[in-house]
Design a protein around this motif. Structure first.
Motif, PDB file in Angstrom:
ATOM      1  N   LYS A   1      10.772  -3.010   2.833  1.00 16.15           N
ATOM      2  CA  LYS A   1      11.839  -2.187   2.280  1.00 16.15           C
ATOM      3  C   LYS A   1      11.571  -1.878   0.813  1.00 16.15           C
ATOM      4  CE  LYS A   1      16.881  -2.052   1.853  1.00 16.15           C
ATOM      5  NZ  LYS A   1      18.146  -2.785   2.108  1.00 16.15           N
ATOM      6  N   ARG A   2      11.049  -2.879   0.056  1.00 15.38           N
ATOM      7  CA  ARG A   2      10.742  -2.659  -1.366  1.00 15.38           C
ATOM      8  C   ARG A   2       9.593  -1.684  -1.555  1.00 15.38           C
ATOM      9  NH1 ARG A   2      11.638  -8.346  -2.030  1.00 15.38           N
ATOM     10  NH2 ARG A   2       9.368  -8.676  -2.069  1.00 15.38           N
ATOM     11  N   LEU A   3       8.678  -1.676  -0.618  1.00 16.98           N
ATOM     12  CA  LEU A   3       7.557  -0.748  -0.718  1.00 16.98           C
ATOM     13  C   LEU A   3       7.995   0.697  -0.551  1.00 16.98           C
ATOM     14  CD1 LEU A   3       4.764  -2.672   1.261  1.00 16.98           C
ATOM     15  CD2 LEU A   3       4.919  -2.317  -1.204  1.00 16.98           C
ATOM     16  N   GLY A   4       9.100   0.921   0.152  1.00 18.66           N
ATOM     17  CA  GLY A   4       9.634   2.273   0.314  1.00 18.66           C
ATOM     18  C   GLY A   4       8.823   3.086   1.275  1.00 18.66           C
ATOM     19  N   GLN A   5       8.349   4.236   0.859  1.00 23.84           N
ATOM     20  CA  GLN A   5       7.591   5.154   1.686  1.00 23.84           C
ATOM     21  C   GLN A   5       6.230   4.558   1.994  1.00 23.84           C
ATOM     22  OE1 GLN A   5       8.905   7.858   2.975  1.00 23.84           O
ATOM     23  NE2 GLN A   5      10.832   7.428   1.882  1.00 23.84           N
ATOM     24  N   PRO A   6       5.522   5.157   3.032  1.00 26.04           N
ATOM     25  CA  PRO A   6       4.212   4.598   3.408  1.00 26.04           C
ATOM     26  C   PRO A   6       3.207   4.585   2.258  1.00 26.04           C
ATOM     27  CG  PRO A   6       5.007   6.059   5.114  1.00 26.04           C
ATOM     28  CD  PRO A   6       5.984   6.182   3.992  1.00 26.04           C
ATOM     29  N   GLY A   7       3.255   5.501   1.312  1.00 23.65           N
ATOM     30  CA  GLY A   7       2.291   5.527   0.181  1.00 23.65           C
ATOM     31  C   GLY A   7       2.672   4.642  -0.972  1.00 23.65           C
ATOM     32  N   GLY A   8       3.785   3.972  -0.915  1.00 24.41           N
ATOM     33  CA  GLY A   8       4.234   3.136  -2.033  1.00 24.41           C
ATOM     34  C   GLY A   8       3.346   1.959  -2.285  1.00 24.41           C
ATOM     35  N   ALA A   9       2.721   1.404  -1.241  1.00 22.80           N
ATOM     36  CA  ALA A   9       1.837   0.249  -1.428  1.00 22.80           C
ATOM     37  C   ALA A   9       0.633   0.625  -2.260  1.00 22.80           C
ATOM     38  CB  ALA A   9       1.403  -0.287  -0.062  1.00 22.80           C
ATOM     39  N   GLU A  10       0.067   1.797  -2.003  1.00 24.12           N
ATOM     40  CA  GLU A  10      -1.101   2.231  -2.787  1.00 24.12           C
ATOM     41  C   GLU A  10      -0.731   2.466  -4.241  1.00 24.12           C
ATOM     42  OE1 GLU A  10      -2.842   5.583  -0.974  1.00 24.12           O
ATOM     43  OE2 GLU A  10      -3.377   4.553   0.902  1.00 24.12           O
ATOM     44  N   GLU A  11       0.468   3.066  -4.456  1.00 27.48           N
ATOM     45  CA  GLU A  11       0.908   3.300  -5.831  1.00 27.48           C
ATOM     46  C   GLU A  11       1.115   1.977  -6.565  1.00 27.48           C
ATOM     47  OE1 GLU A  11       4.372   5.652  -5.679  1.00 27.48           O
ATOM     48  OE2 GLU A  11       3.354   7.460  -4.910  1.00 27.48           O
ATOM     49  N   GLN A  12       1.692   1.024  -5.855  1.00 26.86           N
ATOM     50  CA  GLN A  12       1.905  -0.278  -6.484  1.00 26.86           C
ATOM     51  C   GLN A  12       0.580  -0.948  -6.811  1.00 26.86           C
ATOM     52  OE1 GLN A  12       4.234  -2.988  -4.201  1.00 26.86           O
ATOM     53  NE2 GLN A  12       4.567  -4.406  -5.918  1.00 26.86           N
ATOM     54  N   ILE A  13      -0.371  -0.868  -5.867  1.00 28.93           N
ATOM     55  CA  ILE A  13      -1.690  -1.458  -6.121  1.00 28.93           C
ATOM     56  C   ILE A  13      -2.361  -0.768  -7.300  1.00 28.93           C
ATOM     57  CG2 ILE A  13      -4.003  -1.728  -5.165  1.00 28.93           C
ATOM     58  CD1 ILE A  13      -2.692  -2.097  -2.404  1.00 28.93           C
ATOM     59  N   GLN A  14      -2.212   0.593  -7.356  1.00 32.65           N
ATOM     60  CA  GLN A  14      -2.813   1.327  -8.473  1.00 32.65           C
ATOM     61  C   GLN A  14      -2.189   0.912  -9.799  1.00 32.65           C
ATOM     62  OE1 GLN A  14      -5.397   3.295  -8.252  1.00 32.65           O
ATOM     63  NE2 GLN A  14      -5.417   3.801 -10.437  1.00 32.65           N
TER      64      GLN A  14
ATOM     65  N   GLN B   1      -0.805  -1.975 -10.430  1.00 33.81           N
ATOM     66  CA  GLN B   1      -1.279  -3.321 -10.748  1.00 33.81           C
ATOM     67  C   GLN B   1      -2.707  -3.289 -11.303  1.00 33.81           C
ATOM     68  OE1 GLN B   1      -0.763  -5.446  -7.074  1.00 33.81           O
ATOM     69  NE2 GLN B   1       1.455  -5.750  -7.380  1.00 33.81           N
ATOM     70  N   LEU B   2      -3.541  -2.405 -10.702  1.00 37.88           N
ATOM     71  CA  LEU B   2      -4.909  -2.268 -11.220  1.00 37.88           C
ATOM     72  C   LEU B   2      -4.925  -1.806 -12.674  1.00 37.88           C
ATOM     73  CD1 LEU B   2      -6.844  -0.710  -8.192  1.00 37.88           C
ATOM     74  CD2 LEU B   2      -7.213  -2.954  -9.226  1.00 37.88           C
ATOM     75  N   GLU B   3      -4.086  -0.800 -12.957  1.00 36.22           N
ATOM     76  CA  GLU B   3      -4.015  -0.306 -14.345  1.00 36.22           C
ATOM     77  C   GLU B   3      -3.540  -1.398 -15.294  1.00 36.22           C
ATOM     78  OE1 GLU B   3      -1.525   3.074 -14.300  1.00 36.22           O
ATOM     79  OE2 GLU B   3      -2.979   4.360 -13.236  1.00 36.22           O
ATOM     80  N   SER B   4      -2.553  -2.178 -14.862  1.00 36.73           N
ATOM     81  CA  SER B   4      -2.062  -3.280 -15.701  1.00 36.73           C
ATOM     82  C   SER B   4      -3.153  -4.324 -15.945  1.00 36.73           C
ATOM     83  CB  SER B   4      -0.849  -3.921 -15.032  1.00 36.73           C
ATOM     84  OG  SER B   4      -0.395  -5.033 -15.777  1.00 36.73           O
ATOM     85  N   LEU B   5      -3.899  -4.638 -14.861  1.00 36.47           N
ATOM     86  CA  LEU B   5      -4.973  -5.618 -15.005  1.00 36.47           C
ATOM     87  C   LEU B   5      -6.085  -5.092 -15.911  1.00 36.47           C
ATOM     88  CD1 LEU B   5      -5.222  -6.888 -11.312  1.00 36.47           C
ATOM     89  CD2 LEU B   5      -4.333  -8.152 -13.279  1.00 36.47           C
ATOM     90  N   ARG B   6      -6.374  -3.768 -15.751  1.00 36.70           N
ATOM     91  CA  ARG B   6      -7.415  -3.189 -16.619  1.00 36.70           C
ATOM     92  C   ARG B   6      -6.991  -3.212 -18.087  1.00 36.70           C
ATOM     93  NH1 ARG B   6      -7.839   0.939 -12.270  1.00 36.70           N
ATOM     94  NH2 ARG B   6      -9.766   0.482 -11.076  1.00 36.70           N
TER      95      ARG B   6
END
Length: 428
Positions: A75-88, A90-95
């Motif tokens: 439910k928190r992920l929302g739409q099917p593409g939300g997981a990729e956006e969240q991962i992206q 997180q990647l930007e934050s880690l970078r």
């Protein structure tokens, strides 16, 4: 993507068609929201599974918490593409975090490298200073031992001379005693007896006066100002002067006095020159002079502007301002950088004073000069053709020291000056 859709479908309630909220499991294995199944059973006459229609008289409901957690996350992920956006995201934050760490690491490396350079520079400064200090202590040890040896030799010589002198006086008194004994025996006339007695009284009086005078002149064993040792040291200095060829000025003609000025391009960076370049002293800070091959570093030395390769020349220096200085001449090729040998071996012929020690800078060790010879003004005499460097006390016109015949090898010779802390040299 297909697997994500399938997982999403498994987390949806078949009654409200939304993600499970507090899901419960029936005995048939199907899951529903607790609120949805409760509402459904409240309207039905007999409770049953909305999917398989199996009856449940006991209304048994078991909470399914793992399924609830999965539904909440989907439910928190929302739409099917939300997981990729969240991962992206997180990647930007880690970078960004990695970039900050790399930046901090570079900064720390630069700081440590700067400290390492400072430590290296300090080591390069300390090592030669302590080497110079050890060399100075060894030279002072040799100088003191040499002076004590010379003093011991002088005391032994005096002891020997005194033994011979007192032996003669004792023999003389023995003779007078025998004359007096003869007088008592009647072998001399009264007049002769009077003469003998008078001679005895005079001899005794002279003996007392001489002994009193000798006692007044008695020096301390290690006193540099004892009159007799001072006189013996003067004789020794005169002997050295004769052996080294001092006093040849009259036989070879006079020296021509020249005006000497100091060369700022050779002055060590701590030295301060007067505007007319005829006076030098150590300053409190470094001068803003460019480094060049001709400049002395780190020794506080400076050369004269003009070099000489002929004639018999002299110049005068006032040295009475301080107790750490040296004046003389140096070869044009004298070493300018690092530790230098201030002796003829290093291309320098000079005399100098370090606190209470006044000495000629000879090799392999300095030659002490009498304390009474410490000048306020020095005349430096250079005979390039004769290979001679001589120093004269201008107040007494006495020769301080003359170096043995020097080998200049056809090089130009420059006036040379060393200035310690608290001292000042002025060209007359």
């Amino acid at each position: 993507m297909a697997a994500a859709e399938e997982l999403r479908e498994e987390a949806i309630c078949s009654i409200c068609l939304d993600f499970f909220c507090a899901p419960v499991m029936l005995d048939c294995g199907h899951n529903f929201c607790r609120a949805c199944i409760s509402l459904c059973w409240a309207r039905a006459a007999a409770p049953s599974c909305p999917q398989c229609r199996e009856l449940f008289p006991g209304r048994s409901l078991r909470p399914n918490r793992p399924l609830g957690n999965i539904a909440e996350r989907l439910k928190r992920l929302g739409q099917p593409g939300g997981a990729e956006e969240q991962i992206q995201s997180q990647l930007e934050s880690l970078r960004r975090e990695k970039g900050e760490l790399e930046k901090q690491e570079r900064k720390e490396r630069w700081i440590c490298q700067d400290y390492l350079e400072k430590v290296k520079a300090e080591r390069q400064k300390i090592v030669p200073e302590f080497k110079q200090l050890r060399q100075y202590l060894e030279e002072q040890e040799c100088l003191l031992l040499a002076r004590l040896g010379e003093l011991e030799k002088q005391i032994k010589t005096r002891l020997k001379d005194n033994a011979a002198k007192f032996s003669k006086k004792i023999i003389y008194l023995d003779g007078l005693i025998k004359e007096k004994e003869c007088q008592q025996s009647g072998h001399e006339s009264l007049q002769d007896a009077g003469d003998v007695l008078s001679r005895c009284e005079r001899a005794e009086l002279q003996q007392k006066e001489q002994m009193s005078h000798e006692l007044k002149k008695e020096p301390g064993v290690c006193s540099e100002k004892a009159p007799m040792l001072e006189e013996m040291a003067r004789k020794l200095q005169d002997t050295l002067t004769t052996d080294t060829g001092e006093g040849v000025e009259e036989s070879q003609g006079p020296y021509t006095k020249v005006n000497v000025t100091l060369d700022p391009d050779t002055a060590q960076s701590w030295l301060v020159l007067s505007e007319d370049q005829r006076s030098v002293m150590q300053g409190a800070t470094r001068q803003s002079w460019l480094d060049n091959p001709e400049r002395f570093d780190p020794w506080p030395c400076v050369l004269g502007c003009e070099g000489f390769n002929s004639e018999r020349l002299c110049w005068e220096v006032e040295v009475g301002y301080g107790s750490c200085w040296a004046v003389g001449v140096a070869l044009e090729s004298v070493k300018r950088k690092g530790l230098i040998d201030m002796s003829p071996v290093g291309g320098i012929w000079a005399v100098g004073r370090y606190k209470e020690k006044f000495q000629a800078l000879t090799s392999p060790s300095p030659t002490p000069v009498l304390p009474s010879m410490v000048p306020r003004r020095v005349r430096v005499c250079l005979d390039h053709a004769g290979g001679q460097v001589m120093f004269v006390n201008m107040d007494s016109e006495a020769v301080i020291f003359t170096f043995p015949r020097a080998m200049f090898a056809g090089e130009r010779i420059y006036p040379w000056f060393w200035v310690g802390k608290g001292s000042q040299l002025k060209l007359s």
